[in-house]
Write an enzyme that holds these catalytic residues in place. Structure first.
Site, PDB file in Angstrom:
ATOM      1  N   LYS A 110       0.722  -1.221   0.038  1.00 49.58           N
ATOM      2  CA  LYS A 110      -0.016  -0.089  -0.151  1.00 49.58           C
ATOM      3  C   LYS A 110       0.863   1.415  -0.015  1.00 49.58           C
ATOM      4  O   LYS A 110       0.553   2.262  -0.284  1.00 49.58           O
ATOM      5  CB  LYS A 110      -0.720   0.106   1.090  1.00 49.58           C
ATOM      6  CG  LYS A 110      -1.885  -1.072   1.312  1.00 49.58           C
ATOM      7  CD  LYS A 110      -2.457  -1.310   2.891  1.00 49.58           C
ATOM      8  CE  LYS A 110      -3.232  -2.548   3.085  1.00 49.58           C
ATOM      9  NZ  LYS A 110      -3.542  -2.398   4.431  1.00 49.58           N
ATOM     10  N   GLY A 111       2.159   1.064   0.290  1.00 51.33           N
ATOM     11  CA  GLY A 111       2.969   2.155   0.562  1.00 51.33           C
ATOM     12  C   GLY A 111       3.236   3.355  -0.658  1.00 51.33           C
ATOM     13  O   GLY A 111       3.162   4.290  -0.320  1.00 51.33           O
ATOM     14  N   GLU A 127       7.461   2.497  -6.671  1.00 53.31           N
ATOM     15  CA  GLU A 127       7.645   1.988  -5.521  1.00 53.31           C
ATOM     16  C   GLU A 127       7.808   3.162  -4.461  1.00 53.31           C
ATOM     17  O   GLU A 127       8.087   4.197  -5.086  1.00 53.31           O
ATOM     18  CB  GLU A 127       8.966   1.222  -5.467  1.00 53.31           C
ATOM     19  CG  GLU A 127       8.748  -0.435  -6.186  1.00 53.31           C
ATOM     20  CD  GLU A 127       8.453  -1.071  -4.901  1.00 53.31           C
ATOM     21  OE1 GLU A 127       8.054  -0.802  -3.746  1.00 53.31           O
ATOM     22  OE2 GLU A 127       9.015  -2.339  -4.719  1.00 53.31           O
ATOM     23  N   ASP A 128       7.493   2.750  -3.070  1.00 51.17           N
ATOM     24  CA  ASP A 128       7.768   3.768  -2.134  1.00 51.17           C
ATOM     25  C   ASP A 128       9.165   3.872  -1.739  1.00 51.17           C
ATOM     26  O   ASP A 128       9.668   4.959  -1.811  1.00 51.17           O
ATOM     27  CB  ASP A 128       6.689   3.512  -0.960  1.00 51.17           C
ATOM     28  CG  ASP A 128       6.962   2.094  -0.522  1.00 51.17           C
ATOM     29  OD1 ASP A 128       7.909   1.175  -1.209  1.00 51.17           O
ATOM     30  OD2 ASP A 128       6.466   1.587   0.644  1.00 51.17           O
ATOM     31  N   ASP A 137      15.338  -0.606  -0.812  1.00 50.63           N
ATOM     32  CA  ASP A 137      16.293  -0.808   0.077  1.00 50.63           C
ATOM     33  C   ASP A 137      17.062  -1.798  -0.509  1.00 50.63           C
ATOM     34  O   ASP A 137      18.193  -1.896  -1.140  1.00 50.63           O
ATOM     35  CB  ASP A 137      15.263  -1.112   1.140  1.00 50.63           C
ATOM     36  CG  ASP A 137      16.424  -1.429   2.537  1.00 50.63           C
ATOM     37  OD1 ASP A 137      16.323  -0.298   3.323  1.00 50.63           O
ATOM     38  OD2 ASP A 137      16.629  -2.493   2.984  1.00 50.63           O
ATOM     39  N   PHE A 149      13.565   4.803   9.849  1.00 52.82           N
ATOM     40  CA  PHE A 149      12.322   4.441   9.504  1.00 52.82           C
ATOM     41  C   PHE A 149      11.501   5.552   9.484  1.00 52.82           C
ATOM     42  O   PHE A 149      11.823   6.529  10.341  1.00 52.82           O
ATOM     43  CB  PHE A 149      11.882   3.332  10.566  1.00 52.82           C
ATOM     44  CG  PHE A 149      12.414   2.064  10.495  1.00 52.82           C
ATOM     45  CD1 PHE A 149      11.789   1.081   9.582  1.00 52.82           C
ATOM     46  CD2 PHE A 149      13.443   1.751  11.070  1.00 52.82           C
ATOM     47  CE1 PHE A 149      12.035  -0.038   9.757  1.00 52.82           C
ATOM     48  CE2 PHE A 149      13.879   0.214  11.261  1.00 52.82           C
ATOM     49  CZ  PHE A 149      13.233  -0.603  10.294  1.00 52.82           C
ATOM     50  N   ASP A 195       4.049   3.498   6.640  1.00 48.69           N
ATOM     51  CA  ASP A 195       3.230   3.384   7.841  1.00 48.69           C
ATOM     52  C   ASP A 195       4.031   2.699   9.041  1.00 48.69           C
ATOM     53  O   ASP A 195       5.157   2.347   8.861  1.00 48.69           O
ATOM     54  CB  ASP A 195       2.016   2.542   7.541  1.00 48.69           C
ATOM     55  CG  ASP A 195       2.681   0.921   7.393  1.00 48.69           C
ATOM     56  OD1 ASP A 195       3.601   0.702   6.790  1.00 48.69           O
ATOM     57  OD2 ASP A 195       2.208   0.093   8.221  1.00 48.69           O
ATOM     58  N   ARG A 214       0.095   6.713   7.550  1.00 50.21           N
ATOM     59  CA  ARG A 214       0.197   7.060   5.996  1.00 50.21           C
ATOM     60  C   ARG A 214      -0.219   8.286   5.327  1.00 50.21           C
ATOM     61  O   ARG A 214       0.384   8.693   4.546  1.00 50.21           O
ATOM     62  CB  ARG A 214      -0.433   5.846   5.252  1.00 50.21           C
ATOM     63  CG  ARG A 214       0.195   4.591   5.540  1.00 50.21           C
ATOM     64  CD  ARG A 214      -0.817   3.344   4.581  1.00 50.21           C
ATOM     65  NE  ARG A 214      -0.516   2.110   4.969  1.00 50.21           N
ATOM     66  CZ  ARG A 214       0.334   1.299   4.697  1.00 50.21           C
ATOM     67  NH1 ARG A 214       1.421   1.882   3.862  1.00 50.21           N
ATOM     68  NH2 ARG A 214       0.566   0.069   4.839  1.00 50.21           N
TER      69      ARG A 214
END
Lengths: 194, 122
Positions: A60-61, A118-119, A122, A171, A178, A184
């Site tokens: 969902k990001g 993509e959010d 990494d 983070f 989230d 979010r």
């Protein structure tokens, strides 16, 4: 000075209110994000003239980023969404172990110009799986656009064509990110205090 | 360390891997989850020999990922305490420039542990 009244207790069975102390300093203001998204949109517009563009977002990001990015791209495009299983849900169940699509695409991929939105990228392991799977479906082109990038943490050597911001190894919450499904909807990107 | 536990779908090797540390096992579980084929300690790289050809120093990275053509060494130690491993990785890159190798530090594993709700070995 009167004492601060106690926080109201949630009614039995109700979810307690979110802990706002988890939201740290702002890392990217909404204006900075919007400006960079517009730059990415202009790049994509220039690169995808006369294309058959399909934006694919991973739930969902990346939803907020995809929605904003799509509105800055000035070529016809379609959007679709996929969802990937989470490690936390699966790794205790041997029968279901392993990353997989839990929501597949509804639009065809074959012969089209695919841009995965993509959010964050990494280690690149999730993206590696997505790209490998989409490649098998025969797109004409397959590229990646990410809002946030941590190239220094890469394990899988995936090719990211469009990258919004290189971020530190922290983070974040907000703008789609989230913490336990909360925060979010913050308009900016903030550090998560944990 | 016992090698009892999950069987690995993406392990590419003849014999069951015998992990030395819990961190190695967790790394294997993460690779398996992502469906990335992996081998466990498949190759030892000679880093230094004496004038008679005797091996003075060698290095065996923990994992090889054939699809990514990448060797991975994992460590539970802090980044500041892994001087010896850093030196070995640097030597490997010097002697075998065609080899891609990455060292995953304790910090990397803390991040992965937070992401995946793993319990880190003490």
């Amino acid at each position: 000075m009167s004492a601060r009244p106690p926080d109201p207790q949630p009614a039995p069975g109700r979810t307690p209110p979110p802990d706002r102390s988890l939201i740290g300093d702002v890392h990217l203001h909404s204006e900075s994000i919007a400006a960079r998204v517009a730059e990415l949109g202009a790049e994509i517009t220039a690169d995808y003239q006369d294309s058959d563009l399909l934006l694919i977002s991973v739930l969902k990001g990346a939803v907020f980023f995809m929605a904003d990015l799509a509105r800055t791209i000035e070529v016809p495009l379609e959007m679709d969404f996929m969802a990937i299983s989470s490690y936390q849900q699966d790794h205790e169940d041997p029968a279901r172990r392993g990353i997989r699509f839990i929501k597949d695409l509804e639009r065809p991929v074959e012969g089209r110009d695919i841009l995965v939105v993509e959010d964050i990228v990494d280690t690149g392991l999730t993206l590696h799986y997505i790209l490998r799977t989409l490649t098998l479906r025969g797109p004409r082109s397959l590229e990646v656009c990410t809002l946030l990038d941590r190239p220094y943490r890469r394990i899988a050597d995936v090719d990211v064509r469009y990258s919004g911001f290189t971020v530190p190894d922290d983070f974040f919450v907000g703008y789609g990110f989230d913490y336990r499904q909360l925060y979010r909807n913050l308009p900016h990107l903030a550090f998560l205090n944990i | 360390m016992s090698d009892d536990g999950p069987t690995f779908a993406y392990y590419r090797g003849d014999k069951p891997p015998r992990f030395v540390t819990a961190t190695e096992k967790q790394a294997a579980e993460i690779l398996d989850y992502y469906r990335v084929p992996w081998e466990y300690e498949p190759r030892t790289f000679i880093l230094d020999v004496d004038e008679h050809g005797n091996i003075l120093e060698a290095f065996t990275p923990d994992f090889y990922l054939p699809d990514l053509d990448l060797y991975i060494e994992v460590t539970q130690m802090k980044q500041s305490l892994v001087t010896a491993k850093n030196r070995k990785v640097r030597r490997l890159r010097e002697r075998y420039p065609e080899i891609r190798v990455k060292l995953l530090y304790k910090h990397d594993f803390i991040q992965l542990a937070k992401k995946y709700d793993l319990s880190l070995p003490s």
